[in-house]
Design a protein around this motif. Structure first.
Motif, PDB file in Angstrom:
ATOM      1  N   SER A  53       0.436  -1.301  -0.079  1.00 15.44           N
ATOM      2  CA  SER A  53       0.361  -0.042  -0.378  1.00 15.44           C
ATOM      3  C   SER A  53       0.781   1.782  -0.271  1.00 15.44           C
ATOM      4  CB  SER A  53      -0.646  -0.049   0.861  1.00 15.44           C
ATOM      5  OG  SER A  53      -2.046   0.765   1.216  1.00 15.44           O
ATOM      6  N   GLY A  54       0.368   2.054  -0.928  1.00 18.81           N
ATOM      7  CA  GLY A  54       1.189   3.671  -0.885  1.00 18.81           C
ATOM      8  C   GLY A  54       2.146   3.477  -1.936  1.00 18.81           C
ATOM      9  N   ASP A  55       3.074   2.154  -2.340  1.00 20.82           N
ATOM     10  CA  ASP A  55       4.186   1.691  -2.868  1.00 20.82           C
ATOM     11  C   ASP A  55       3.622   2.354  -4.990  1.00 20.82           C
ATOM     12  OD1 ASP A  55       5.526   0.847  -1.818  1.00 20.82           O
ATOM     13  OD2 ASP A  55       5.182  -1.070  -2.176  1.00 20.82           O
ATOM     14  N   THR A  56       5.297   2.670  -5.342  1.00 21.39           N
ATOM     15  CA  THR A  56       5.008   3.517  -6.987  1.00 21.39           C
ATOM     16  C   THR A  56       5.454   1.936  -7.394  1.00 21.39           C
ATOM     17  OG1 THR A  56       5.307   5.543  -6.594  1.00 21.39           O
ATOM     18  CG2 THR A  56       5.615   4.862  -8.605  1.00 21.39           C
ATOM     19  N   VAL A  57       4.787   1.105  -8.435  1.00 21.95           N
ATOM     20  CA  VAL A  57       5.015   0.447  -9.323  1.00 21.95           C
ATOM     21  C   VAL A  57       5.299   0.698 -10.385  1.00 21.95           C
ATOM     22  CG1 VAL A  57       4.109  -2.090 -10.019  1.00 21.95           C
ATOM     23  CG2 VAL A  57       3.929  -1.356  -7.475  1.00 21.95           C
ATOM     24  N   VAL A  58       7.037   0.498 -10.811  1.00 16.43           N
ATOM     25  CA  VAL A  58       6.881   0.718 -12.328  1.00 16.43           C
ATOM     26  C   VAL A  58       6.770  -0.939 -13.263  1.00 16.43           C
ATOM     27  CG1 VAL A  58       8.462   1.632 -13.870  1.00 16.43           C
ATOM     28  CG2 VAL A  58       8.733   2.910 -11.221  1.00 16.43           C
ATOM     29  N   CYS A  59       6.127  -0.135 -13.890  1.00 13.39           N
ATOM     30  CA  CYS A  59       6.200  -1.738 -14.753  1.00 13.39           C
ATOM     31  C   CYS A  59       7.019  -1.797 -16.279  1.00 13.39           C
ATOM     32  CB  CYS A  59       4.823  -1.695 -15.182  1.00 13.39           C
ATOM     33  SG  CYS A  59       4.325  -3.292 -17.070  1.00 13.39           S
ATOM     34  N   GLY A  60       7.736  -2.669 -16.415  1.00 18.65           N
ATOM     35  CA  GLY A  60       8.902  -2.418 -17.391  1.00 18.65           C
ATOM     36  C   GLY A  60       7.773  -2.858 -18.510  1.00 18.65           C
ATOM     37  N   LEU A  61       7.765  -2.211 -19.336  1.00 16.19           N
ATOM     38  CA  LEU A  61       6.747  -2.370 -20.346  1.00 16.19           C
ATOM     39  C   LEU A  61       7.119  -2.600 -22.449  1.00 16.19           C
ATOM     40  CD1 LEU A  61       3.691  -2.560 -21.166  1.00 16.19           C
ATOM     41  CD2 LEU A  61       3.808   0.198 -21.808  1.00 16.19           C
ATOM     42  N   SER A  62       7.483  -3.468 -23.138  1.00 19.87           N
ATOM     43  CA  SER A  62       7.961  -4.219 -23.658  1.00 19.87           C
ATOM     44  C   SER A  62       6.733  -3.621 -24.726  1.00 19.87           C
ATOM     45  CB  SER A  62       8.431  -5.149 -24.795  1.00 19.87           C
ATOM     46  OG  SER A  62       7.183  -6.140 -24.332  1.00 19.87           O
ATOM     47  N   GLY A  63       5.570  -3.526 -24.832  1.00 21.41           N
ATOM     48  CA  GLY A  63       4.378  -3.866 -25.662  1.00 21.41           C
ATOM     49  C   GLY A  63       3.983  -4.934 -25.898  1.00 21.41           C
ATOM     50  N   GLY A  64       4.486  -6.070 -25.957  1.00 18.26           N
ATOM     51  CA  GLY A  64       3.946  -7.311 -25.886  1.00 18.26           C
ATOM     52  C   GLY A  64       3.173  -7.562 -25.030  1.00 18.26           C
ATOM     53  N   ALA A  65       2.719  -9.215 -25.003  1.00 20.36           N
ATOM     54  CA  ALA A  65       1.938  -9.503 -24.034  1.00 20.36           C
ATOM     55  C   ALA A  65       1.684  -9.201 -22.642  1.00 20.36           C
ATOM     56  CB  ALA A  65       1.024 -10.971 -25.206  1.00 20.36           C
ATOM     57  N   ASP A  66       2.786 -10.519 -22.516  1.00 15.53           N
ATOM     58  CA  ASP A  66       3.635 -10.641 -21.241  1.00 15.53           C
ATOM     59  C   ASP A  66       3.125  -9.150 -20.529  1.00 15.53           C
ATOM     60  OD1 ASP A  66       3.395 -13.245 -22.003  1.00 15.53           O
ATOM     61  OD2 ASP A  66       5.528 -13.045 -21.910  1.00 15.53           O
ATOM     62  N   SER A  67       4.011  -8.321 -20.907  1.00 15.25           N
ATOM     63  CA  SER A  67       3.643  -6.352 -20.312  1.00 15.25           C
ATOM     64  C   SER A  67       2.812  -5.888 -20.695  1.00 15.25           C
ATOM     65  CB  SER A  67       5.044  -6.209 -20.327  1.00 15.25           C
ATOM     66  OG  SER A  67       5.350  -5.504 -22.509  1.00 15.25           O
ATOM     67  N   VAL A  68       2.049  -6.087 -21.452  1.00 14.14           N
ATOM     68  CA  VAL A  68       0.811  -5.011 -21.589  1.00 14.14           C
ATOM     69  C   VAL A  68      -0.236  -5.852 -20.700  1.00 14.14           C
ATOM     70  CG1 VAL A  68      -1.362  -4.781 -23.534  1.00 14.14           C
ATOM     71  CG2 VAL A  68       1.133  -4.466 -23.741  1.00 14.14           C
ATOM     72  N   ALA A  69      -0.553  -7.434 -20.524  1.00 16.22           N
ATOM     73  CA  ALA A  69      -0.698  -7.737 -19.443  1.00 16.22           C
ATOM     74  C   ALA A  69      -0.902  -7.307 -18.422  1.00 16.22           C
ATOM     75  CB  ALA A  69      -1.576  -9.176 -19.562  1.00 16.22           C
ATOM     76  N   LEU A  70       0.590  -6.942 -18.098  1.00 15.66           N
ATOM     77  CA  LEU A  70       0.621  -6.910 -16.926  1.00 15.66           C
ATOM     78  C   LEU A  70       0.665  -5.061 -16.288  1.00 15.66           C
ATOM     79  CD1 LEU A  70       2.155  -7.208 -14.279  1.00 15.66           C
ATOM     80  CD2 LEU A  70       3.943  -6.251 -15.299  1.00 15.66           C
ATOM     81  N   LEU A  71       0.476  -4.564 -17.405  1.00 19.77           N
ATOM     82  CA  LEU A  71       0.099  -3.357 -17.077  1.00 19.77           C
ATOM     83  C   LEU A  71      -1.211  -3.231 -16.510  1.00 19.77           C
ATOM     84  CD1 LEU A  71       0.756  -0.482 -17.354  1.00 19.77           C
ATOM     85  CD2 LEU A  71      -0.016  -0.168 -19.763  1.00 19.77           C
ATOM     86  N   LEU A  72      -2.192  -3.837 -17.609  1.00 24.25           N
ATOM     87  CA  LEU A  72      -3.710  -4.017 -17.232  1.00 24.25           C
ATOM     88  C   LEU A  72      -4.433  -4.012 -15.850  1.00 24.25           C
ATOM     89  CD1 LEU A  72      -4.989  -4.908 -20.537  1.00 24.25           C
ATOM     90  CD2 LEU A  72      -4.985  -2.423 -19.778  1.00 24.25           C
ATOM     91  N   VAL A  73      -3.494  -5.301 -15.524  1.00 20.71           N
ATOM     92  CA  VAL A  73      -3.229  -5.486 -13.860  1.00 20.71           C
ATOM     93  C   VAL A  73      -3.166  -5.005 -12.801  1.00 20.71           C
ATOM     94  CG1 VAL A  73      -3.104  -7.621 -12.133  1.00 20.71           C
ATOM     95  CG2 VAL A  73      -3.292  -8.353 -14.697  1.00 20.71           C
ATOM     96  N   LEU A  74      -2.633  -4.478 -13.408  1.00 24.13           N
ATOM     97  CA  LEU A  74      -1.853  -3.773 -12.612  1.00 24.13           C
ATOM     98  C   LEU A  74      -2.593  -1.984 -12.354  1.00 24.13           C
ATOM     99  CD1 LEU A  74       1.954  -2.764 -12.854  1.00 24.13           C
ATOM    100  CD2 LEU A  74       1.035  -3.667 -10.842  1.00 24.13           C
ATOM    101  N   CYS A  75      -3.458  -1.089 -13.354  1.00 25.35           N
ATOM    102  CA  CYS A  75      -3.978  -0.432 -13.227  1.00 25.35           C
ATOM    103  C   CYS A  75      -5.722  -1.064 -12.461  1.00 25.35           C
ATOM    104  CB  CYS A  75      -4.641  -0.427 -14.967  1.00 25.35           C
ATOM    105  SG  CYS A  75      -3.343   0.713 -15.924  1.00 25.35           S
ATOM    106  N   GLU A  76      -5.733  -2.285 -12.883  1.00 24.10           N
ATOM    107  CA  GLU A  76      -6.970  -2.941 -12.551  1.00 24.10           C
ATOM    108  C   GLU A  76      -6.770  -2.849 -10.751  1.00 24.10           C
ATOM    109  OE1 GLU A  76      -8.609  -6.807 -13.830  1.00 24.10           O
ATOM    110  OE2 GLU A  76      -8.983  -5.881 -16.270  1.00 24.10           O
TER     111      GLU A  76
END
Length: 185
Positions: A1-24
């Motif tokens: 709680s309260g952390d900033t999470v930096v998502c390594g984002l390549s644009g590929g399926a795996d990193s895009v899914a991770l970004l969406l999950v983090l957003c949710e």
């Protein structure tokens, strides 16, 4: 709680899914999200397309976006290491810089664990190498480790979310791809 999470984002399926999950999960976990994209400058216009895709996705999702460009080929030649290893070193250097004091989330998944374990076996390894990829190391977290690539692709399909495919992932020029395309099947 309260952390900033930096998502390594390549644009590929795996990193895009991770970004969406983090957003949710953003509100439920009370986290802030940022993204870091590393442009390895290996594929010309395709590399720039990947960066643009990531920038646009983050803008759409209201995520702070950072990008770094690096000369992987030059670094590889100067260090006498493979392009694959040079890309990894430069990527994690950028990740360290942009995630100081924060968590760094990478999109490694169950398929990556299997590939890494096989790669480690081929190179010769002890118990640590057989364990594959750790879920947590320093400030790096890997929340998708138990999830398969098929599940990730299904998740993206259900969310009607596009992603991009790095053309080098389709070739067998890199050791990991040989394992992915020839050994695992």
């Amino acid at each position: 709680s309260g952390d900033t999470v930096v998502c390594g984002l390549s644009g590929g399926a795996d990193s895009v899914a991770l970004l969406l999950v983090l957003c949710e999960l953003r509100e439920r976990l009370n986290i802030s999200i940022e993204a870091i994209h590393v442009n390895h400058c290996l594929r010309g216009a395709e590399s720039d397309r990947d960066e643009s895709f990531c920038r646009d996705l983050c803008k759409k999702k209201n995520i702070v976006f950072n990008s770094v460009s690096c000369d992987v080929s030059g670094f590889s030649a100067s260090k006498g290491i493979s392009v694959e290893e040079a890309a990894r070193e430069l990527r994690y250097s950028a990740f360290r810089e942009y995630s100081q004091g924060k968590k760094l989330a990478t999109a490694h998944n169950a398929n990556d664990v299997l590939e890494t374990t096989i790669l480690n076996l081929v190179r010769g390894t002890g118990l640590k190498g057989l364990a594959g990829i750790p879920a947590v190391r320093d400030n790096i977290i890997r929340p998708l480790l138990p999830v398969t690539r098929a599940e990730i692709e299904s998740f993206l399909k259900n969310h009607v979310q596009e992603h991009i495919t790095d053309s080098t992932n389709l070739s067998d020029d890199y050791t990991r791809n040989k394992i992915r395309h020839k050994v695992i099947p």
